[in-house]
Design a protein around this motif. Structure first.
Motif, PDB file in Angstrom:
ATOM      1  N   HIS A   1       0.796  -1.157   0.043  1.00  0.00           N
ATOM      2  CA  HIS A   1       0.455   0.119   0.020  1.00  0.00           C
ATOM      3  C   HIS A   1       0.684   1.281   0.120  1.00  0.00           C
ATOM      4  N   PRO A   2       1.647   1.072  -1.319  1.00  0.00           N
ATOM      5  CA  PRO A   2       2.698   2.958  -0.828  1.00  0.00           C
ATOM      6  C   PRO A   2       1.702   3.492  -1.372  1.00  0.00           C
ATOM      7  N   GLY A   3       2.410   4.609  -0.412  1.00  0.00           N
ATOM      8  CA  GLY A   3       1.570   5.962   0.273  1.00  0.00           C
ATOM      9  C   GLY A   3       0.351   5.836   0.860  1.00  0.00           C
ATOM     10  N   GLU A   4       0.329   4.827   1.503  1.00  0.00           N
ATOM     11  CA  GLU A   4      -0.826   4.614   2.560  1.00  0.00           C
ATOM     12  C   GLU A   4      -0.527   4.953   3.772  1.00  0.00           C
ATOM     13  N   ASN A   5      -1.754   6.140   4.994  1.00  0.00           N
ATOM     14  CA  ASN A   5      -1.005   6.555   6.072  1.00  0.00           C
ATOM     15  C   ASN A   5      -1.231   5.497   7.313  1.00  0.00           C
ATOM     16  N   GLU A   6      -0.737   6.194   8.137  1.00  0.00           N
ATOM     17  CA  GLU A   6      -1.204   5.008   9.339  1.00  0.00           C
ATOM     18  C   GLU A   6      -2.992   5.146   9.873  1.00  0.00           C
ATOM     19  N   VAL A   7      -3.342   5.952   9.571  1.00  0.00           N
ATOM     20  CA  VAL A   7      -4.670   5.633  10.177  1.00  0.00           C
ATOM     21  C   VAL A   7      -5.147   4.849   9.131  1.00  0.00           C
ATOM     22  N   ASP A   8      -5.496   4.725   7.819  1.00  0.00           N
ATOM     23  CA  ASP A   8      -5.428   3.929   7.202  1.00  0.00           C
ATOM     24  C   ASP A   8      -5.031   2.599   7.089  1.00  0.00           C
ATOM     25  N   ARG A   9      -3.957   2.512   7.665  1.00  0.00           N
ATOM     26  CA  ARG A   9      -3.334   0.745   7.842  1.00  0.00           C
ATOM     27  C   ARG A   9      -3.792   0.697   8.862  1.00  0.00           C
ATOM     28  N   ARG A  10      -4.114   1.020  10.283  1.00  0.00           N
ATOM     29  CA  ARG A  10      -4.729   0.513  11.002  1.00  0.00           C
ATOM     30  C   ARG A  10      -6.104   0.482  10.557  1.00  0.00           C
ATOM     31  N   ASP A  11      -7.074   0.740  10.040  1.00  0.00           N
ATOM     32  CA  ASP A  11      -7.960   1.384  10.156  1.00  0.00           C
ATOM     33  C   ASP A  11      -8.614  -0.631   8.826  1.00  0.00           C
ATOM     34  N   ARG A  12      -7.075  -0.328   8.197  1.00  0.00           N
ATOM     35  CA  ARG A  12      -7.755  -1.593   7.136  1.00  0.00           C
ATOM     36  C   ARG A  12      -7.309  -2.886   8.330  1.00  0.00           C
ATOM     37  N   CYS A  13      -6.008  -2.727   8.773  1.00  0.00           N
ATOM     38  CA  CYS A  13      -5.397  -4.044   9.766  1.00  0.00           C
ATOM     39  C   CYS A  13      -7.313  -4.201  11.096  1.00  0.00           C
ATOM     40  N   ASP A  14      -7.266  -3.494  10.994  1.00  0.00           N
ATOM     41  CA  ASP A  14      -8.142  -3.454  12.401  1.00  0.00           C
ATOM     42  C   ASP A  14      -9.892  -4.261  11.400  1.00  0.00           C
ATOM     43  N   ARG A  15     -10.180  -4.203  10.282  1.00  0.00           N
ATOM     44  CA  ARG A  15     -11.521  -4.814   9.476  1.00  0.00           C
ATOM     45  C   ARG A  15     -10.712  -5.878   9.068  1.00  0.00           C
ATOM     46  N   LEU A  16      -9.601  -6.642   9.582  1.00  0.00           N
ATOM     47  CA  LEU A  16      -9.252  -7.934   9.218  1.00  0.00           C
ATOM     48  C   LEU A  16      -9.140  -8.583  10.848  1.00  0.00           C
ATOM     49  N   THR A  17      -9.297  -8.155  11.598  1.00  0.00           N
ATOM     50  CA  THR A  17      -9.584  -8.478  12.720  1.00  0.00           C
ATOM     51  C   THR A  17     -11.439  -9.034  13.192  1.00  0.00           C
ATOM     52  N   VAL A  18     -11.739  -8.317  12.329  1.00  0.00           N
ATOM     53  CA  VAL A  18     -13.437  -8.909  12.205  1.00  0.00           C
ATOM     54  C   VAL A  18     -13.970 -10.363  11.304  1.00  0.00           C
TER      55      VAL A  18
ATOM     56  N   GLU B   1     -18.053 -13.107   2.649  1.00  0.00           N
ATOM     57  CA  GLU B   1     -17.647 -11.546   1.663  1.00  0.00           C
ATOM     58  C   GLU B   1     -17.002 -10.392   2.340  1.00  0.00           C
ATOM     59  N   ASP B   2     -17.002 -10.499   3.838  1.00  0.00           N
ATOM     60  CA  ASP B   2     -15.920  -9.703   4.145  1.00  0.00           C
ATOM     61  C   ASP B   2     -14.717 -10.341   4.243  1.00  0.00           C
ATOM     62  N   ARG B   3     -14.483 -11.893   4.174  1.00  0.00           N
ATOM     63  CA  ARG B   3     -13.513 -12.734   4.573  1.00  0.00           C
ATOM     64  C   ARG B   3     -12.297 -12.341   2.851  1.00  0.00           C
ATOM     65  N   LEU B   4     -13.636 -12.284   1.849  1.00  0.00           N
ATOM     66  CA  LEU B   4     -12.794 -11.868   0.228  1.00  0.00           C
ATOM     67  C   LEU B   4     -12.049 -10.765   0.375  1.00  0.00           C
ATOM     68  N   THR B   5     -12.865  -9.656   0.364  1.00  0.00           N
ATOM     69  CA  THR B   5     -12.481  -8.039   0.778  1.00  0.00           C
ATOM     70  C   THR B   5     -11.250  -8.079   1.731  1.00  0.00           C
ATOM     71  N   ASN B   6     -10.814  -8.670   2.797  1.00  0.00           N
ATOM     72  CA  ASN B   6     -10.062  -8.447   3.712  1.00  0.00           C
ATOM     73  C   ASN B   6      -8.508  -9.194   2.640  1.00  0.00           C
ATOM     74  N   LEU B   7      -9.285 -10.126   2.738  1.00  0.00           N
ATOM     75  CA  LEU B   7      -8.246 -11.059   1.232  1.00  0.00           C
ATOM     76  C   LEU B   7      -7.355 -10.123   0.667  1.00  0.00           C
ATOM     77  N   ALA B   8      -8.692  -9.440  -0.587  1.00  0.00           N
ATOM     78  CA  ALA B   8      -7.884  -8.465  -1.364  1.00  0.00           C
ATOM     79  C   ALA B   8      -6.779  -7.046  -0.774  1.00  0.00           C
ATOM     80  N   ALA B   9      -7.434  -6.566   0.262  1.00  0.00           N
ATOM     81  CA  ALA B   9      -6.774  -5.612   0.809  1.00  0.00           C
ATOM     82  C   ALA B   9      -5.917  -5.863   1.799  1.00  0.00           C
ATOM     83  N   ASN B  10      -5.383  -6.999   1.808  1.00  0.00           N
ATOM     84  CA  ASN B  10      -4.363  -7.228   3.383  1.00  0.00           C
ATOM     85  C   ASN B  10      -3.204  -7.927   2.269  1.00  0.00           C
ATOM     86  N   PHE B  11      -3.211  -8.906   1.860  1.00  0.00           N
ATOM     87  CA  PHE B  11      -2.485 -10.244   0.777  1.00  0.00           C
ATOM     88  C   PHE B  11      -2.274  -9.604  -0.731  1.00  0.00           C
ATOM     89  N   SER B  12      -1.672 -10.509  -1.020  1.00  0.00           N
ATOM     90  CA  SER B  12      -0.813  -9.765  -2.241  1.00  0.00           C
ATOM     91  C   SER B  12      -1.821 -10.293  -3.105  1.00  0.00           C
TER      92      SER B  12
END
Length: 182
Positions: A39-56, A141-152
């Motif tokens: 995620h080039p250019g991703e700020n820390e707040v966006d990164r934290r939000d993305r990672c928090d969604r992964l925990t759900v 659906e959320d698992r699929l979204t989190n796969l795309a958002a957090n993994f290669s």
């Protein structure tokens, strides 16, 4: 997800000896790596939000390696979320050793496309994350979204229990520390 994940993990892990050779390992976010790798250019707040969604709703994740004798083995990983921190932990049950490892068997039932030829690394582990291609619930659906958002990017699909899953593979895990990492 647990019954499906356990069946998928059994089949995926059983195919561990066919996962590393043809898999092009991409960089993943990890607590030990630059969090901007995917995620080039991703700020820390966006990164934290993305990672928090992964925990759900976490996609299925397994760790693959060769044991001391060179035989392939795997373990299912889950996120351990506490008030103080979050990290990846192995699922340990009556069918695993004390660290969650089990022999990889029954691989050919997975129907990987493209077909996998795999040689696991002599040192370390590979990780394989997966989610169903056609979600049947909001959680899937959320698992699929989190796969795309957090993994290669996905490298292929496999079929298990008459369902198609897409998967990614890599040498590290996103957002949180891998088992045994400090």
């Amino acid at each position: 997800m647990a019954p499906v994940a356990l069946h998928v993990v059994e089949g995926v892990g059983s195919g561990a000896m066919h996962v590393a050779e043809s898999v092009i390992i991409g960089a993943h976010n990890s607590s030990n790596n630059d969090p901007n790798d995917l995620h080039p250019g991703e700020n820390e707040v966006d990164r934290r939000d993305r990672c928090d969604r992964l925990t759900v709703e976490t996609p299925g994740v397994i760790e693959l390696r060769s044991n001391a004798s060179g035989a392939p083995e795997y373990r299912e990983l889950l996120l351990n979320v506490t008030f103080e921190h979050t990290d990846w932990r192995p699922l340990i049950d009556e069918d695993t050793d004390p660290d969650g490892w089990r022999p990889a068997v029954n691989f050919m039932q997975m129907h990987f496309a493209p077909p996998l030829d795999v040689n696991l690394p002599k040192d370390g582990s590979d990780y394989l994350a997966y989610a169903t291609v056609e979600p049947k619930s909001a959680e899937e659906e959320d698992r699929l979204t989190n796969l795309a958002a957090n993994f290669s990017p996905p490298i292929g699909t496999f079929v298990w229990n008459e369902r198609t899953f897409q998967y990614v593979a890599g040498r590290s895990l996103p957002c949180f520390a891998a088992p045994g990492a400090k």
